[in-house]
Structure formats: C-alpha cells, structure tokens
Design an enzyme around this catalytic site. Structure first.
Site, PDB file in Angstrom:
ATOM      1  N   ASN A 191       0.807  -1.222   0.000  1.00 53.85           N
ATOM      2  CA  ASN A 191       0.000   0.000   0.000  1.00 53.85           C
ATOM      3  C   ASN A 191       0.839   1.272   0.000  1.00 53.85           C
ATOM      4  O   ASN A 191       0.404   2.315   0.482  1.00 53.85           O
ATOM      5  CB  ASN A 191      -0.971   0.004   1.188  1.00 53.85           C
ATOM      6  CG  ASN A 191      -1.906  -1.196   1.176  1.00 53.85           C
ATOM      7  OD1 ASN A 191      -2.450  -1.547   0.128  1.00 53.85           O
ATOM      8  ND2 ASN A 191      -2.069  -1.839   2.318  1.00 53.85           N
ATOM      9  N   ARG A 192       2.049   1.176  -0.504  1.00 54.17           N
ATOM     10  CA  ARG A 192       2.963   2.315  -0.578  1.00 54.17           C
ATOM     11  C   ARG A 192       3.335   2.886   0.786  1.00 54.17           C
ATOM     12  O   ARG A 192       3.850   3.997   0.888  1.00 54.17           O
ATOM     13  CB  ARG A 192       2.378   3.433  -1.462  1.00 54.17           C
ATOM     14  CG  ARG A 192       2.254   3.057  -2.938  1.00 54.17           C
ATOM     15  CD  ARG A 192       3.634   2.734  -3.516  1.00 54.17           C
ATOM     16  NE  ARG A 192       3.596   2.495  -4.961  1.00 54.17           N
ATOM     17  CZ  ARG A 192       3.485   1.293  -5.515  1.00 54.17           C
ATOM     18  NH1 ARG A 192       3.366   0.225  -4.750  1.00 54.17           N
ATOM     19  NH2 ARG A 192       3.493   1.146  -6.826  1.00 54.17           N
TER      20      ARG A 192
END
Length: 214
Positions: A191-192
């Site tokens: 999810n970065r």
C-alpha cells in the site's frame, strides 16, 4: 506520449523496523548487501549510482561498481580526469544509491568524496586483469573521440608496448572514498507505506536514527 500510470506492483518481501537494526548504518548495509547476494540477485549487487554536481551546474548520475566498504566509507575507482572526477574535485559532495529490486530495497548515501591513498589505488589496479589495466590507460574517459576504431587501434598499440611487462597505474586513475554523512534505507511495503530509516552522522561519531514517512 507513453502513459505509464498503470505500472504498479505490491511490495511485500520484507520489513524494516527499529527493533531490528544496528546502531550504525555500515552494519545494516553489510547485512542487506549479503542478504541480496544470498538471495541470488541477477545483476551486480555492487552496482551503484554515483551522482555529482557537474562543472556546468547540473547534477549527473551514472552507474559504477562499489569495490570496497568499511566503517570509513565506500570506495570506487575512476579516471580522475573524467567528467565525474572533475566534478568531484570541484564539489566533493556526492550521493550514492543502490537499488535491489529482487528484495525491494534501496539505499541512498550522502557523503564527502576524497581520493584514496596511492597505495590503495595501486593495490586495486594491480589486481585488475591486464585488459582492464590497458583500458584505463587508453581511454581518456568522457573526452570526444572520432570513432570506436580509434580506441581499438590505440589499445592494440599498448598491448604490443606492454607485452610481457608490468603495466603501471596511470597517475590520473585511482579511487575515491565516500565518507557517509547520511544513509537512508528504504524497504518496499504494501500500500505504498514503505519503511524508510535514516541515519545521520553526529559530531560525537554516533548516528542519529529516524523514521521517515513514505
């Protein structure tokens, strides 16, 4: 226009937590380097990008090979009269970066570069194959040349000249030692929300450790 907006991947191979890191960045770099090596990276694990500020005021990056690292810093070798050699002489503030996609890791090092001692440069030069030694002599790195044939013909002349002889290190060829002032470790996460840990050198020779937002 080439639209790359759909190029995405999920990073899920590891994590970087404060509870599992050493007090200094060289130990962590050593651990990561050998983990990537043991993982079976397809490329050269010691390939790194060296960024300098050129004499024209522009930053420039190129890939070179790391040849040694220790508590003192990181060593690579080059022609001192090359574009990067002249840039470092004018401004020794450099940045080194490693990207190891197999383990979704990146290391960014800000530091000060200085020439290694002549005996260190001599020792590494002597360890190189004769072809690499002659290549260092024949190539006026970064200079404009008329053709590849020009290089190849000059190499043949040198091969004949030094046949059966010891090949001396050119005075304008040697090592740079980059003493790190700041080292950032980046570990890809889902999810970065990547892990970023930064080490900053302190006046008492310790390291300040901070987590950065992804």
């Amino acid at each position: 226009m080439n639209d790359l907006s759909n190029y995405r991947k999920s990073y899920e191979k590891s994590e970087l937590l404060e509870s599992n890191i050493p007090d200094d960045p060289i130990n962590l770099f050593n651990r990561w380097f050998h983990e990537v090596e043991d993982f079976g990276a397809s490329g050269e694990v010691n390939a790194m990008t060296v960024s300098t500020i050129g004499l024209d005021g522009f930053p420039k990056s190129r890939v070179v090979l790391l040849k040694k690292f220790s508590e003192e810093g990181f060593i690579f070798y080059t022609n001192y009269n090359s574009e990067k050699g002249k840039a470092i002489e004018a401004n020794p503030h450099v940045c080194l970066s490693f990207f190891w996609p197999e383990m979704e890791r990146q290391v960014i090092i800000k530091g000060i570069a200085q020439k290694t001692s002549e005996n260190i440069s001599d020792g590494y030069f002597d360890s190189r194959p004769d072809g690499s030694k002659l290549g260092a002599i024949v190539s006026n790195q970064s200079e404009v040349i008329p053709s590849r044939t020009f290089l190849e013909e000059n190499l043949k002349k040198l091969e004949a000249e030094f046949e059966g002889k010891q090949i001396p290190r050119p005075e304008n060829w040697g090592g740079f030692l980059v003493t790190p002032l700041e080292v950032e470790f980046w570990q890809g996460r889902p999810n970065r929300l990547h892990d970023r840990i930064r080490y900053q050198s302190q006046s008492d020779y310790s390291w300040k450790i901070e987590r950065l937002s992804s």
